[in-house]
Write a protein that holds these residues in place. Structure first.
Motif, PDB file in Angstrom:
ATOM      1  N   SER A 196     -11.503  36.118 -29.826  1.00 25.95           N
ATOM      2  CA  SER A 196     -11.223  34.622 -29.983  1.00 25.95           C
ATOM      3  C   SER A 196     -10.738  34.564 -31.654  1.00 25.95           C
ATOM      4  O   SER A 196      -9.970  33.428 -31.828  1.00 25.95           O
ATOM      5  N   VAL A 197     -11.231  35.348 -32.270  1.00 20.00           N
ATOM      6  CA  VAL A 197     -11.071  35.436 -33.711  1.00 20.00           C
ATOM      7  C   VAL A 197     -10.262  36.775 -34.144  1.00 20.00           C
ATOM      8  O   VAL A 197     -10.628  37.634 -33.542  1.00 20.00           O
ATOM      9  N   ASN A 198      -9.480  36.659 -35.105  1.00 20.59           N
ATOM     10  CA  ASN A 198      -8.876  37.832 -35.888  1.00 20.59           C
ATOM     11  C   ASN A 198      -9.908  38.390 -36.842  1.00 20.59           C
ATOM     12  O   ASN A 198     -10.264  37.952 -37.468  1.00 20.59           O
ATOM     13  N   ALA A 199      -9.864  39.560 -36.414  1.00 25.16           N
ATOM     14  CA  ALA A 199     -11.017  40.410 -37.306  1.00 25.16           C
ATOM     15  C   ALA A 199     -10.440  40.693 -38.648  1.00 25.16           C
ATOM     16  O   ALA A 199     -11.307  40.798 -39.520  1.00 25.16           O
ATOM     17  N   GLN A 200      -9.159  40.203 -38.960  1.00 29.45           N
ATOM     18  CA  GLN A 200      -8.710  40.747 -40.232  1.00 29.45           C
ATOM     19  C   GLN A 200      -7.878  39.355 -40.787  1.00 29.45           C
ATOM     20  O   GLN A 200      -7.369  39.230 -41.724  1.00 29.45           O
ATOM     21  N   MET A 201      -8.210  38.113 -40.168  1.00 28.69           N
ATOM     22  CA  MET A 201      -7.389  37.020 -40.449  1.00 28.69           C
ATOM     23  C   MET A 201      -8.361  35.704 -39.907  1.00 28.69           C
ATOM     24  O   MET A 201      -8.005  35.248 -39.018  1.00 28.69           O
ATOM     25  N   SER A 202      -9.628  35.795 -40.434  1.00 36.72           N
ATOM     26  CA  SER A 202     -10.783  34.901 -39.490  1.00 36.72           C
ATOM     27  C   SER A 202     -10.227  33.453 -39.562  1.00 36.72           C
ATOM     28  O   SER A 202     -10.599  32.862 -38.553  1.00 36.72           O
ATOM     29  N   ASP A 203      -8.937  32.883 -40.400  1.00 37.62           N
ATOM     30  CA  ASP A 203      -8.782  31.519 -40.256  1.00 37.62           C
ATOM     31  C   ASP A 203      -7.600  31.295 -39.497  1.00 37.62           C
ATOM     32  O   ASP A 203      -7.043  30.200 -39.246  1.00 37.62           O
ATOM     33  N   GLU A 204      -7.376  32.275 -38.357  1.00 36.74           N
ATOM     34  CA  GLU A 204      -6.065  32.242 -37.966  1.00 36.74           C
ATOM     35  C   GLU A 204      -5.899  31.133 -36.631  1.00 36.74           C
ATOM     36  O   GLU A 204      -4.966  30.534 -36.490  1.00 36.74           O
ATOM     37  N   GLY A 205      -7.373  30.896 -36.270  1.00 34.32           N
ATOM     38  CA  GLY A 205      -7.400  29.981 -35.085  1.00 34.32           C
ATOM     39  C   GLY A 205      -6.926  30.313 -33.572  1.00 34.32           C
ATOM     40  O   GLY A 205      -5.943  31.167 -33.447  1.00 34.32           O
ATOM     41  N   LEU A 206      -7.659  30.075 -32.705  1.00 34.44           N
ATOM     42  CA  LEU A 206      -7.593  30.177 -31.406  1.00 34.44           C
ATOM     43  C   LEU A 206      -6.283  29.699 -30.691  1.00 34.44           C
ATOM     44  O   LEU A 206      -5.918  30.412 -29.959  1.00 34.44           O
ATOM     45  N   ASP A 207      -5.883  28.476 -31.131  1.00 33.81           N
ATOM     46  CA  ASP A 207      -4.497  28.140 -30.681  1.00 33.81           C
ATOM     47  C   ASP A 207      -3.400  28.991 -30.827  1.00 33.81           C
ATOM     48  O   ASP A 207      -2.660  29.286 -29.816  1.00 33.81           O
ATOM     49  N   LYS A 208      -3.513  29.644 -31.981  1.00 34.32           N
ATOM     50  CA  LYS A 208      -2.334  30.746 -32.261  1.00 34.32           C
ATOM     51  C   LYS A 208      -2.408  31.872 -31.448  1.00 34.32           C
ATOM     52  O   LYS A 208      -1.633  32.340 -30.839  1.00 34.32           O
ATOM     53  N   ARG A 209      -3.711  32.111 -31.272  1.00 35.48           N
ATOM     54  CA  ARG A 209      -4.036  33.427 -30.205  1.00 35.48           C
ATOM     55  C   ARG A 209      -3.723  33.334 -28.852  1.00 35.48           C
ATOM     56  O   ARG A 209      -2.944  34.181 -28.329  1.00 35.48           O
ATOM     57  N   LEU A 210      -4.057  31.854 -28.606  1.00 36.52           N
ATOM     58  CA  LEU A 210      -3.662  31.791 -26.973  1.00 36.52           C
ATOM     59  C   LEU A 210      -2.134  31.671 -26.934  1.00 36.52           C
ATOM     60  O   LEU A 210      -1.716  32.388 -25.961  1.00 36.52           O
ATOM     61  N   PHE A 211      -1.572  31.058 -27.895  1.00 36.35           N
ATOM     62  CA  PHE A 211      -0.013  30.796 -27.907  1.00 36.35           C
ATOM     63  C   PHE A 211       0.664  32.273 -27.854  1.00 36.35           C
ATOM     64  O   PHE A 211       1.660  32.630 -27.116  1.00 36.35           O
ATOM     65  N   HIS A 212       0.247  33.214 -28.572  1.00 34.90           N
ATOM     66  CA  HIS A 212       0.709  34.467 -28.669  1.00 34.90           C
ATOM     67  C   HIS A 212       0.649  35.229 -27.316  1.00 34.90           C
ATOM     68  O   HIS A 212       1.584  36.209 -26.987  1.00 34.90           O
ATOM     69  N   SER A 213      -0.477  35.125 -26.824  1.00 38.08           N
ATOM     70  CA  SER A 213      -0.598  35.701 -25.324  1.00 38.08           C
ATOM     71  C   SER A 213       0.082  35.109 -24.406  1.00 38.08           C
ATOM     72  O   SER A 213       1.243  35.758 -23.646  1.00 38.08           O
ATOM     73  N   GLN A 214       0.354  33.719 -24.171  1.00 36.82           N
ATOM     74  CA  GLN A 214       1.080  33.262 -23.317  1.00 36.82           C
ATOM     75  C   GLN A 214       2.608  33.423 -23.639  1.00 36.82           C
ATOM     76  O   GLN A 214       3.474  33.754 -22.602  1.00 36.82           O
ATOM     77  N   LEU A 215       2.807  33.468 -24.688  1.00 40.27           N
ATOM     78  CA  LEU A 215       4.339  33.839 -25.303  1.00 40.27           C
ATOM     79  C   LEU A 215       4.821  35.110 -24.670  1.00 40.27           C
ATOM     80  O   LEU A 215       5.857  35.203 -24.015  1.00 40.27           O
ATOM     81  N   SER A 216       3.869  36.114 -24.927  1.00 41.19           N
ATOM     82  CA  SER A 216       4.225  37.275 -24.497  1.00 41.19           C
ATOM     83  C   SER A 216       4.313  37.487 -22.961  1.00 41.19           C
ATOM     84  O   SER A 216       5.177  38.158 -22.475  1.00 41.19           O
ATOM     85  N   LEU A 217       3.342  37.126 -22.394  1.00 45.61           N
ATOM     86  CA  LEU A 217       3.528  36.997 -20.674  1.00 45.61           C
ATOM     87  C   LEU A 217       4.669  36.210 -20.360  1.00 45.61           C
ATOM     88  O   LEU A 217       5.393  36.771 -19.191  1.00 45.61           O
ATOM     89  N   GLN A 218       4.929  35.184 -20.602  1.00 40.86           N
ATOM     90  CA  GLN A 218       6.213  34.264 -20.320  1.00 40.86           C
ATOM     91  C   GLN A 218       7.424  34.814 -20.575  1.00 40.86           C
ATOM     92  O   GLN A 218       8.080  35.057 -19.612  1.00 40.86           O
ATOM     93  N   ALA A 219       7.599  35.487 -21.843  1.00 42.43           N
ATOM     94  CA  ALA A 219       8.654  36.326 -22.059  1.00 42.43           C
ATOM     95  C   ALA A 219       9.020  37.477 -21.440  1.00 42.43           C
ATOM     96  O   ALA A 219       9.918  37.760 -20.715  1.00 42.43           O
ATOM     97  N   GLY A 220       7.768  38.306 -21.136  1.00 41.79           N
ATOM     98  CA  GLY A 220       7.826  39.304 -20.329  1.00 41.79           C
ATOM     99  C   GLY A 220       8.510  39.121 -18.693  1.00 41.79           C
ATOM    100  O   GLY A 220       9.446  39.870 -18.079  1.00 41.79           O
ATOM    101  N   ALA A 221       7.833  38.079 -18.204  1.00 43.05           N
ATOM    102  CA  ALA A 221       8.158  37.553 -16.898  1.00 43.05           C
ATOM    103  C   ALA A 221       9.686  37.191 -16.901  1.00 43.05           C
ATOM    104  O   ALA A 221      10.600  37.616 -16.185  1.00 43.05           O
ATOM    105  N   TYR A 222      10.095  36.103 -17.686  1.00 39.47           N
ATOM    106  CA  TYR A 222      11.455  35.559 -17.520  1.00 39.47           C
ATOM    107  C   TYR A 222      12.532  36.766 -17.875  1.00 39.47           C
ATOM    108  O   TYR A 222      13.397  37.022 -17.237  1.00 39.47           O
TER     109      TYR A 222
END
Ligand code: CDT
Length: 308
Positions: A196-222
């Motif tokens: 949930s936390v970026n080991a090299q950027m602790s203030d990144e935030g969970l929302d951004k990490r969830l967004f990047h996961s979804q973005l990748s999965l949705q783009a791959g599908a489309y």
């Protein structure tokens, strides 16, 4: 044309001390829930049988080997295979594999509805590092414990559907999806363990990490006109949080089902594989539209080279 109910079986935290047998019981409980909801295929996470052990630095080979399976199925997982066969449900899950000749992979398998293993994938994009890194808030030692997969990105016709697998970090790479898209993939199953936390950027935030996961999965599908199922291992493992966000995505890139917790949770969606056809025959008709004469760098060059 084939219609299947596909389930994603998100797993909550697995602690270091939890036995494989206790995890398999949880996987079977999710399988039972999937059966009551009419699922034909259940997708479990990456390294589903244990805690996400690459966060722990180890030097002793016996200690490392503890986390690896030397055969599949084995005594711990046989009940899962037996139960899946009894329920007539295909399954796919990830585990750490040690081969008879001493190679170590981050692996996933997929079965048919008779619990026969019909496909195996070994993770190709291994993130993290191989030595203890004092600069990180926590370790991510996949490069220490695993070799890059040697099987490529294959697909299998399973239960009438062209299926492929990828594992966690693979989802962030368009090459992963395109290699399977070029084989007509209709369903890509992807398990993950994402801190949930970026080991090299602790203030990144969970929302951004969830967004990047979804973005990748949705783009791959489309972009490949395929269903994609991304399934997390989530929750706090011995003080280390893993994010959830498991989703099932349709060939238009829309999310059909989404996990709401960071615990054991089943998501399910009806997938009509005829819906893959439109994209594959129009905007992503690769045969008509791809321009491979301009894609040479994709396979001849690894890192970016800036010459201007
Ligand atoms: N398991 C896995 O591949 N996790 C990575 C974390 C990247 S940070 C080193 C992921 O891409 O989600």
């Amino acid at each position: 044309m084939t219609v299947m109910k596909i389930a994603g079986a998100q797993l909550g935290a697995i602690q270091k001390a939890d036995s494989r047998e206790s995890v398999v019981k949880r996987m079977i409980a999710l399988l039972d829930e999937a059966a009551t909801k009419g699922a034909n295929l259940v997708v479990y996470p990456e390294l589903a049988l244990t805690t996400f052990f690459p966060r722990w630095y180890m030097e002793n080979q016996a200690e490392i080997d503890f986390w690896f399976e030397t055969e599949m199925p084995n005594s711990a997982t046989q009940p899962l295979f037996d139960h899946a066969r009894d329920l007539n449900i295909a399954i796919t899950f990830g585990y750490a594999e040690k081969t008879p000749d001493g190679h170590y992979y981050n692996t996933s398998i997929i079965t048919d509805r008779h619990a026969n293993i019909v496909g195996k994938y070994r993770k190709i994009h291994l993130p993290g590092h191989s030595e203890y890194d004092t600069q990180r808030a926590f370790q991510h030692l996949e490069k220490r414990y695993f070799e890059p997969g040697d099987l490529g990105f294959n697909v299998w016709r399973n239960e009438g559907v062209v299926m492929g697998m990828a594992i966690c970090n693979d989802r962030r790479w368009p090459e992963t999806f395109r290699c399977m898209g070029l084989q007509g993939v209709e369903l890509v199953a992807i398990g993950y363990n994402t801190p949930s936390v970026n080991a090299q950027m602790s203030d990144e935030g969970l929302d951004k990490r969830l967004f990047h996961s979804q973005l990748s999965l949705q783009a791959g599908a489309y972009q490949n006109a395929t269903y994609v199922v991304g399934v997390a291992k989530a929750g706090v493992e011995d003080g280390h949080p893993l994010m959830g966000g498991s989703i099932i995505v349709d060939p238009d890139g829309f999310i059909l089902a989404k996990a709401m917790t960071e615990e054991d949770e089943l998501i399910i969606a009806e997938c009509d594989f005829a819906k893959c056809d439109f994209g594959k025959k129009t905007i992503f008709d690769f045969e008509r539209h791809r321009r491979i004469e301009h894609y040479g760098r994709i396979t001849s060059q690894t890192g970016a080279i800036v010459e201007v």
